[in-house]
Structure formats: C-alpha cells, structure tokens
Design a protein around this motif. Sequence first.
Motif, PDB file in Angstrom:
ATOM      1  N   UNK A  25     -18.230 -17.783 124.917  1.00  8.52           N
ATOM      2  CA  UNK A  25     -17.791 -19.040 124.315  1.00  8.52           C
ATOM      3  C   UNK A  25     -18.546 -20.215 124.920  1.00  8.52           C
ATOM      4  N   UNK A  26     -18.745 -20.167 126.234  1.00  7.91           N
ATOM      5  CA  UNK A  26     -19.498 -21.234 126.886  1.00  7.91           C
ATOM      6  C   UNK A  26     -20.910 -21.334 126.346  1.00  7.91           C
ATOM      7  N   UNK A  27     -21.531 -20.186 126.122  1.00 14.87           N
ATOM      8  CA  UNK A  27     -22.884 -20.156 125.555  1.00 14.87           C
ATOM      9  C   UNK A  27     -22.894 -20.754 124.153  1.00 14.87           C
ATOM     10  N   UNK A  28     -21.889 -20.386 123.348  1.00 10.65           N
ATOM     11  CA  UNK A  28     -21.816 -20.897 121.974  1.00 10.65           C
ATOM     12  C   UNK A  28     -21.597 -22.405 121.956  1.00 10.65           C
ATOM     13  N   UNK A  29     -20.747 -22.898 122.861  1.00  9.97           N
ATOM     14  CA  UNK A  29     -20.466 -24.336 122.920  1.00  9.97           C
ATOM     15  C   UNK A  29     -21.732 -25.124 123.239  1.00  9.97           C
ATOM     16  N   UNK A  30     -22.504 -24.620 124.189  1.00 10.29           N
ATOM     17  CA  UNK A  30     -23.714 -25.323 124.601  1.00 10.29           C
ATOM     18  C   UNK A  30     -24.830 -25.226 123.568  1.00 10.29           C
ATOM     19  N   UNK A  31     -24.916 -24.084 122.894  1.00  7.77           N
ATOM     20  CA  UNK A  31     -26.081 -23.825 122.036  1.00  7.77           C
ATOM     21  C   UNK A  31     -25.900 -24.272 120.596  1.00  7.77           C
ATOM     22  N   UNK A  32     -24.694 -24.206 120.072  1.00  7.97           N
ATOM     23  CA  UNK A  32     -24.515 -24.395 118.639  1.00  7.97           C
ATOM     24  C   UNK A  32     -23.816 -25.696 118.263  1.00  7.97           C
ATOM     25  N   UNK A  33     -24.026 -26.715 119.083  1.00  6.02           N
ATOM     26  CA  UNK A  33     -23.647 -28.062 118.699  1.00  6.02           C
ATOM     27  C   UNK A  33     -22.146 -28.236 118.491  1.00  6.02           C
ATOM     28  N   UNK A  34     -21.330 -27.437 119.169  1.00  3.70           N
ATOM     29  CA  UNK A  34     -19.884 -27.519 118.985  1.00  3.70           C
ATOM     30  C   UNK A  34     -19.332 -28.827 119.538  1.00  3.70           C
ATOM     31  N   UNK A  35     -19.958 -29.338 120.579  1.00  5.06           N
ATOM     32  CA  UNK A  35     -19.492 -30.595 121.187  1.00  5.06           C
ATOM     33  C   UNK A  35     -20.294 -31.803 120.704  1.00  5.06           C
ATOM     34  N   UNK A  36     -21.067 -31.620 119.646  1.00 10.13           N
ATOM     35  CA  UNK A  36     -21.842 -32.736 119.128  1.00 10.13           C
ATOM     36  C   UNK A  36     -23.175 -32.925 119.810  1.00 10.13           C
ATOM     37  N   UNK A  37     -23.498 -32.038 120.737  1.00  9.12           N
ATOM     38  CA  UNK A  37     -24.782 -32.127 121.444  1.00  9.12           C
ATOM     39  C   UNK A  37     -25.767 -31.179 120.788  1.00  9.12           C
ATOM     40  N   UNK A  38     -26.904 -31.689 120.394  1.00 10.43           N
ATOM     41  CA  UNK A  38     -27.936 -30.876 119.757  1.00 10.43           C
ATOM     42  C   UNK A  38     -29.027 -30.562 120.765  1.00 10.43           C
ATOM     43  N   UNK A  39     -29.075 -29.321 121.260  1.00 12.31           N
ATOM     44  CA  UNK A  39     -30.079 -28.986 122.273  1.00 12.31           C
ATOM     45  C   UNK A  39     -31.477 -28.932 121.684  1.00 12.31           C
ATOM     46  N   UNK A  40     -32.453 -29.300 122.482  1.00 12.60           N
ATOM     47  CA  UNK A  40     -33.848 -29.167 122.089  1.00 12.60           C
ATOM     48  C   UNK A  40     -34.278 -27.718 122.311  1.00 12.60           C
TER      49      UNK A  40
END
Length: 284
Positions: free
Chosen positions: A191-206
């Motif tokens: 879940x932590x990986x999904x939150x960070x990677x798939x923009x769940x918190x509104x953050x779009x990773x480069x």
Amino acid sequence: MKRLLTIELQKIWLNKASRILIIIYFLSLFLLTSIALIEFDFGFFKFEAAKSGFFNFPYIWHFTTYFASWFKLFLAVIIVSMIANEFSYGTLKQNLIDGMSKKEFLLSKLYTILLFSGISTLFVFGISLVLGLKYSSYTELGIIFSDMSYLFAYFLKHVAFFSFCLFLALLIKRSAFTLGFIFVWFLGENVGHAILKYNILGYTPKDKDTVVIDWIKDVLPLESMSNLIVEPLTRLNFVKSVSNTVGASFDKDYQVQPIFVGIVLFWTILFIFMSYLTLKKRDL
C-alpha cells in the motif's frame, strides 16, 4: 545440535495443532501433482495441463518452487506458535533454569527453521523430478538439472521468512498479534508503494522518482523475498502467444537475481542478530 533439535521436534509433535498443520502443509505440496490432471474444453479452446509445458524441464523447477512457496504460511504459524508458547507456558524460563543458555535456545529455533526449510526443499525437488520425468518433453540430464538455482532460492526464501517470523515472535510474544503484524507489514509494503507511485496523495512522481520508489520497495524484507522467484506463468509459450494476440507483452528477467539473493541474505542475518539481541536483553 542433535540434542537441541530433538527437544524442539518433541515440543512441536506433542502439540496437536502443530501436527495437523504439518500434515496439511505436506498434503498441500503433494496436491501440486494434481495440476497435471487438469483438462477442460471450451470448443475453440482446449487445455491439458500435462501437455501445456508446465512440467517440462527445466521450467518445472521455476513453476513448482513458485507455487509451493505459497504454502509456507502453514509452517510460519507453527514457528510463531512455537515461540509464543515458550512464553505462555513458561517453558523458556524453565529451560534456562535447567541450564540451557539463551544462545542454545535461539540455536534450537534456528535448527528447526533450517530443518523445515530443507525438508520442504527436498520434498519439492522430489515432486518436481517425478512430474518432470513423467510429463517433460526433455529428459537429457543436462536439461533436467539446469536452473536448479530456483531450489536454492526456494530454500533461502523459507529460511528468511521464518527468521522474520522468529524475530517478530520473540519481540511480540503473542502468536495472534505476531501473525497480524506480519499481515500488516505485507500490506504496508504494497500500500505504501502504491500511495507513493500512483498519485494517491496528489503527488505525481517523476520518472527518476518512480525508479527510486520501486527500488525502495524491492529492498524491503517481504518484497525482496518475493523477488527471489518471480511468477513463472508468463514464460510459457502459449501465454506469450495469447498476450501477443491481444497486444500485451511481458518484459521480465525470470532467473534468480544475485542482487536479491544478497538482499535476502542481509535481512536473514539481521533478523537472526536482532532475535539474539532481543532474547539477550529481555528480562525473563
């Protein structure tokens, strides 16, 4: 070693729940052979497991070790309960009073872990060899005994996971809470990986952030153990044919990767060391 192992095996075998779990575990492994009997026909699509390539050498080593590793949870429950019962029934304190050192106590658990992992590996080896000799299209010795690294990965995966269970059981001392924590840890990694990677918190990773996020997940304990043996089904020719028809493709390295072997060895040593420190510092 023999004395310590004998003590542990007596404790396990005298526990009815442990006996049942051991029987269920090995029956579950044996049921892998029933896959060869699977057949179905949907008119335009006919499938026979025995002729699908599942049991061809050397692919069978990958196939059986991957699916057999799912059943290790049965043995994990035994190991966690084995530790928790030492605290609940006071047998740990009694063993120490009788002259057993904390180091010997921990070694007895480690010997049991190695025994469980070794027997399981030999059992899977035997099942795979029999199925392969019966159904494989390739029976040359050089082909039969290639890709044996999957068996090593299977053994290491079990030792690492059981060492993780050992450490948590010594830390928490309650089997239900320990098993619950293992499940929560598993969810946390994914879940932590999904939150960070798939923009769940509104953050779009480069792109570079995505690589780092994936790498962080890959080095975590349970994920690195999982990465030792990747899923084998997409290696099959008929799966590749179907995927190509629908425009999908799989870009994977199916071999056992030395980097993950090293990571898992690191976690295993760390868990054993932390288990020793926990036991050494704990006031019993």
